[in-house]
Motif scaffolding. Structure first.
Motif, short mmCIF file in Angstrom:
data_model
loop_
_atom_site.label_atom_id
_atom_site.label_comp_id
_atom_site.label_asym_id
_atom_site.label_seq_id
_atom_site.Cartn_x
_atom_site.Cartn_y
_atom_site.Cartn_z
N LEU A 58 0.84 -1.21 0.00
CA LEU A 58 0.00 0.00 0.00
C LEU A 58 0.87 1.25 0.00
O LEU A 58 0.58 2.23 -0.69
CB LEU A 58 -0.94 0.01 1.21
N HIS A 62 0.58 3.92 -2.86
CA HIS A 62 -0.14 5.16 -2.54
C HIS A 62 0.65 6.19 -1.73
O HIS A 62 0.23 7.31 -1.61
CB HIS A 62 -1.43 4.83 -1.76
N LEU A 82 -16.91 -1.93 2.44
CA LEU A 82 -15.99 -2.97 2.87
C LEU A 82 -16.33 -3.40 4.30
O LEU A 82 -16.82 -2.61 5.10
CB LEU A 82 -14.55 -2.46 2.85
N VAL A 90 -5.44 0.51 5.73
CA VAL A 90 -5.99 0.76 4.39
C VAL A 90 -5.34 2.03 3.82
O VAL A 90 -4.77 2.82 4.57
CB VAL A 90 -7.53 0.93 4.42
N LEU A 93 -8.08 6.38 -1.05
CA LEU A 93 -8.10 6.66 -2.50
C LEU A 93 -8.84 7.97 -2.76
O LEU A 93 -8.45 8.75 -3.60
CB LEU A 93 -8.78 5.52 -3.26
N LEU A 106 -13.38 6.25 0.06
CA LEU A 106 -13.00 5.14 -0.79
C LEU A 106 -11.58 4.73 -0.41
O LEU A 106 -10.67 5.57 -0.41
CB LEU A 106 -13.06 5.55 -2.27
N VAL A 107 -11.41 3.46 -0.05
CA VAL A 107 -10.09 2.99 0.37
C VAL A 107 -9.70 1.72 -0.37
O VAL A 107 -10.54 0.99 -0.90
CB VAL A 107 -10.04 2.72 1.90
N ASP A 108 -8.38 1.49 -0.38
CA ASP A 108 -7.80 0.25 -0.91
C ASP A 108 -7.38 -0.55 0.32
O ASP A 108 -6.55 -0.09 1.11
CB ASP A 108 -6.60 0.61 -1.78
N ALA A 109 -7.97 -1.73 0.50
CA ALA A 109 -7.65 -2.56 1.66
C ALA A 109 -6.62 -3.63 1.28
O ALA A 109 -6.59 -4.71 1.86
CB ALA A 109 -8.91 -3.20 2.22
N ARG A 113 -11.33 -2.97 -2.84
CA ARG A 113 -11.50 -1.53 -2.70
C ARG A 113 -12.97 -1.27 -2.42
O ARG A 113 -13.83 -1.97 -2.95
CB ARG A 113 -11.10 -0.81 -3.98
#
Length: 124
Positions: A58, A62, A82, A90, A93, A106-109, A113
């Motif tokens: 991550l 990011h 999620l 996380v 985003l 909005l997140v990337d886990a 996502r």
């Protein structure tokens, strides 16, 4: 039945009541402080090797300033929500959902996502 302090003058009686209330308050504060000390904060939980690899990926994708930690379990109720456990890391985003609602991010886990409540995230 005679109250234990029934023989006292009223001002003395109220002084006894006030003193015992203050003592109880002090004991309660001490208990709360002890409880906070004993209970580990989510940040102090060591990451599993799998979580650590996910965090590193991550960060590389990011950047470290986008990482957030989940402060309490999240169970996604809507589409694209999620479900995450407390302590998970996380990457942010977008600080809003598709309708511009800034309380859902909005997140990337680390694979999936989706959206999570912003209030349950804190900078990692």
């Amino acid at each position: 039945p005679q109250l234990p302090h029934g023989h006292m003058a009223l001002p003395s009686f109220w002084k006894v009541v006030e003193d015992s209330l203050q003592q109880s308050g002090a004991q309660l504060r001490a208990f709360c402080q002890a409880f906070d000390t004993v209970t580990p904060s989510p940040g102090s939980q060591p990451l599993t090797p799998a979580e650590e690899r996910k965090v590193l990926s991550l960060v590389s994708k990011h950047g470290p300033d986008k990482l957030y930690q989940v402060t309490s379990n999240i169970s996604g109720s809507k589409d694209l929500d999620l479900t995450l456990l407390r302590g998970q890391i996380v990457a942010l985003l977008q600080g809003a959902d598709t309708k511009g609602n800034t309380s859902r991010w909005l997140v990337d886990a680390g694979g999936p996502r989706g959206f999570v409540p912003a209030a349950k995230l804190r900078p990692y």
